[in-house]
Design a protein around this motif. Structure first.
Motif, short mmCIF file in Angstrom:
data_model
loop_
_atom_site.label_atom_id
_atom_site.label_comp_id
_atom_site.label_asym_id
_atom_site.label_seq_id
_atom_site.Cartn_x
_atom_site.Cartn_y
_atom_site.Cartn_z
N GLY A 1 47.79 13.07 -68.32
CA GLY A 1 46.60 12.48 -67.74
C GLY A 1 45.78 13.48 -66.94
O GLY A 1 46.13 14.65 -66.80
N ALA A 2 44.67 13.00 -66.41
CA ALA A 2 43.80 13.85 -65.61
C ALA A 2 44.45 14.24 -64.29
O ALA A 2 44.10 15.25 -63.68
CB ALA A 2 42.48 13.14 -65.34
N ASN A 3 45.42 13.41 -63.82
CA ASN A 3 46.02 13.64 -62.51
C ASN A 3 47.16 14.66 -62.53
O ASN A 3 47.48 15.25 -61.52
CB ASN A 3 46.52 12.33 -61.91
N CYS A 4 47.83 14.84 -63.68
CA CYS A 4 48.91 15.81 -63.84
C CYS A 4 50.01 15.65 -62.78
O CYS A 4 50.66 16.61 -62.36
CB CYS A 4 48.34 17.23 -63.78
N ILE A 5 50.27 14.41 -62.38
CA ILE A 5 51.05 14.19 -61.17
C ILE A 5 52.52 14.54 -61.31
O ILE A 5 53.14 15.11 -60.41
CB ILE A 5 50.87 12.73 -60.68
N ILE B 1 46.36 13.89 -75.06
CA ILE B 1 45.52 13.84 -76.24
C ILE B 1 44.06 14.05 -75.91
O ILE B 1 43.26 14.42 -76.78
CB ILE B 1 45.72 12.50 -76.98
N GLU B 2 43.68 13.86 -74.66
CA GLU B 2 42.27 13.88 -74.28
C GLU B 2 41.90 15.21 -73.64
O GLU B 2 42.48 15.62 -72.64
CB GLU B 2 41.96 12.73 -73.32
N ALA B 3 40.88 15.86 -74.19
CA ALA B 3 40.44 17.16 -73.68
C ALA B 3 39.95 17.05 -72.24
O ALA B 3 40.19 17.96 -71.42
CB ALA B 3 39.34 17.73 -74.57
N ALA B 4 39.27 15.95 -71.89
CA ALA B 4 38.75 15.80 -70.53
C ALA B 4 39.88 15.70 -69.51
O ALA B 4 39.76 16.21 -68.39
CB ALA B 4 37.86 14.56 -70.45
N SER B 5 40.99 15.05 -69.88
CA SER B 5 42.13 14.96 -68.98
C SER B 5 42.73 16.34 -68.74
O SER B 5 43.07 16.70 -67.61
CB SER B 5 43.19 14.02 -69.55
N GLN C 1 47.24 20.43 -75.79
CA GLN C 1 46.55 19.24 -76.28
C GLN C 1 47.21 18.71 -77.54
O GLN C 1 47.52 19.45 -78.47
CB GLN C 1 45.08 19.54 -76.56
N GLN C 2 47.42 17.39 -77.53
CA GLN C 2 47.98 16.70 -78.69
C GLN C 2 46.83 16.24 -79.59
O GLN C 2 46.01 15.43 -79.18
CB GLN C 2 48.80 15.49 -78.22
N PRO C 3 46.74 16.73 -80.83
CA PRO C 3 45.62 16.36 -81.70
C PRO C 3 45.81 15.04 -82.45
O PRO C 3 44.87 14.54 -83.04
CB PRO C 3 45.57 17.53 -82.68
N ASP C 4 47.03 14.48 -82.42
CA ASP C 4 47.34 13.30 -83.23
C ASP C 4 47.86 12.19 -82.34
O ASP C 4 48.94 12.30 -81.75
CB ASP C 4 48.38 13.66 -84.30
N ALA C 5 47.11 11.08 -82.23
CA ALA C 5 47.48 9.98 -81.35
C ALA C 5 48.78 9.30 -81.76
O ALA C 5 49.37 8.56 -80.97
CB ALA C 5 46.36 8.94 -81.31
N GLN C 6 49.23 9.51 -82.98
CA GLN C 6 50.47 8.89 -83.45
C GLN C 6 51.70 9.74 -83.14
O GLN C 6 52.82 9.33 -83.46
CB GLN C 6 50.38 8.63 -84.96
N CYS C 7 51.51 10.90 -82.56
CA CYS C 7 52.62 11.82 -82.31
C CYS C 7 52.84 12.04 -80.82
O CYS C 7 51.90 12.02 -80.02
CB CYS C 7 52.36 13.17 -82.98
N CYS C 8 54.09 12.26 -80.46
CA CYS C 8 54.45 12.65 -79.10
C CYS C 8 54.95 14.08 -79.04
O CYS C 8 54.65 14.81 -78.09
CB CYS C 8 55.53 11.71 -78.55
N PHE C 9 55.73 14.49 -80.04
CA PHE C 9 56.37 15.80 -80.02
C PHE C 9 55.77 16.79 -81.03
O PHE C 9 55.67 17.98 -80.74
CB PHE C 9 57.88 15.65 -80.29
N ALA C 10 55.41 16.29 -82.20
CA ALA C 10 54.78 17.15 -83.19
C ALA C 10 53.52 17.77 -82.61
O ALA C 10 52.78 17.11 -81.86
CB ALA C 10 54.46 16.36 -84.45
N HIS C 11 53.24 19.02 -82.94
CA HIS C 11 52.09 19.80 -82.47
C HIS C 11 52.25 20.28 -81.02
O HIS C 11 51.46 21.11 -80.57
CB HIS C 11 50.78 19.01 -82.58
N ILE C 12 53.22 19.73 -80.29
CA ILE C 12 53.43 20.11 -78.89
C ILE C 12 54.70 20.94 -78.75
O ILE C 12 54.68 22.04 -78.20
CB ILE C 12 53.50 18.86 -77.98
#
Length: 329
Positions: free
Chosen positions: A124-128, A146-150, A172-183
């Motif tokens: 998220g934007a907060n990175c808490i 997934i969001e560049a602004a965050s 950044q995660q480019p695929d909303a259906q993935c959690c681990f792939a691409h990361i």
């Protein structure tokens, strides 16, 4: 391969984890000393105690900035308007219980320091979570969203605290259906993954939930004509809802996690609805998790929990600890 189920860990008698820095009432004098902007939001309650209006997003954001600066030496924390502004004490609890999860596998000693690698799925934007985890335990974090602004917001936060730039990397995660792939890269080995998943199933459900919050606060009459965005206590759509809600999101995460079985010691996720646990445990059985655990937490009158799972058998876990933890505990 056999699957071992560990009984849930009961929440401590104290409302917050014993190591949580936020056990007592907020010390507004001390907080205002490090963040003078907070002073303008402080009000007296009918009982004569200092507080803020917890329905005011700007007041909550300023309180968070003060808490992070006072307790964690994080300077100038900020997020764009309309983004999720998290309650710091509850977020810290997740981190401390994750530290306990590692310690339980390590003879009661908490493995800490920069070689402990943690992935935050949806920072998220907060990175808490990365901010608190790196400050409290020195862990290294991959903060993914997934969001560049965050991620741009998280980058601004890190820029204000140079020491954290060496502990937290953003992806950044480019695929909303993935959690681990691409990361998760082929040479990544993660001691923990954590996630605070979107728990609403739709915008409508999210608005109804926020309506109940306003009613509980006795302010619904003031908000009846507000837009969905105004009704929201903070958070973008991808932070708060997804098709199928948290059950669908976590189930998808669990199925995907099997493909990274040898690269992660503990996968974890918050679960807001206790009724979802039996269904999630069934998914873990289907994907072949060797070990699972539900860790109970409590913040004030609110109870919460996270589910943890691992595909490593006892011998693999022993080798992992010897190679990654024992040299620094």
């Amino acid at each position: 391969m056999s699957r071992k189920s560990v009984p849930p860990v009961a929440a401590k008698p104290s409302p917050l984890h014993p190591r949580n820095r936020h056990q007592q009432r907020y010390d507004f004098a001390a907080l205002s000393a490090v963040c003078p902007d907070l002073a303008s939001f402080i009000r007296l309650t009918p009982k004569g105690n200092q507080s803020i209006d917890f329905t005011d997003p700007q007041a909550i954001k300023t309180l968070n900035r003060a808490l992070l600066q006072h307790w964690y030496q994080i300077e100038n924390w900020d997020i764009p308007a309309g983004y999720l502004c998290p309650p710091i004490p509850g977020r810290a609890d997740y981190i401390h219980y994750l530290a306990d999860l590692l310690a339980a596998a390590n003879g009661g000693k908490q493995p800490a320091g920069k070689r402990i690698q943690v992935l935050d799925i949806g920072c998220g934007a907060n990175c808490i979570y990365p901010l608190i985890g790196s400050s409290e335990y020195g862990w290294q974090f991959v903060a993914a969203d997934i969001e560049a602004a965050s991620l741009a917001s998280a980058e601004r936060i890190l820029a204000a605290s140079p020491a954290l730039q060496q502990k937290i990397s953003l992806r950044q995660q480019p695929d909303a259906q993935c959690c681990f792939a691409h990361i998760v890269q082929s040479d990544d080995y993660l001691d923990l993954t954590l996630c605070n998943p979107p728990f609403h199933e739709s915008v409508e459900q999210m608005v109804r939930g926020n309506q109940r919050k306003w009613q509980n606060l006795g302010k619904w009459d003031e908000q009846k004509e507000a837009s969905a965005e105004q009704l929201n206590f903070g958070g973008q759509s991808n932070e708060l809802w997804c098709e199928g809600g948290e059950l669908a999101f976590i189930s998808r995460m669990m199925r995907e996690s099997a493909g990274y079985a040898s690269q992660v010691y503990w996968f974890t996720s918050l679960v807001s609805k206790q009724a979802n646990l039996p269904l999630l445990e069934k998914v873990l059985k289907e994907v072949g998790a060797v070990q699972q655990q539900v860790v109970a937490m409590a913040q004030g009158q609110k109870s919460s929990r996270f589910i943890a799972w691992s595909f490593l058998n006892p011998e693999q876990q022993k080798i992992w600890r010897q190679m990654r933890w024992h040299s620094r505990v």
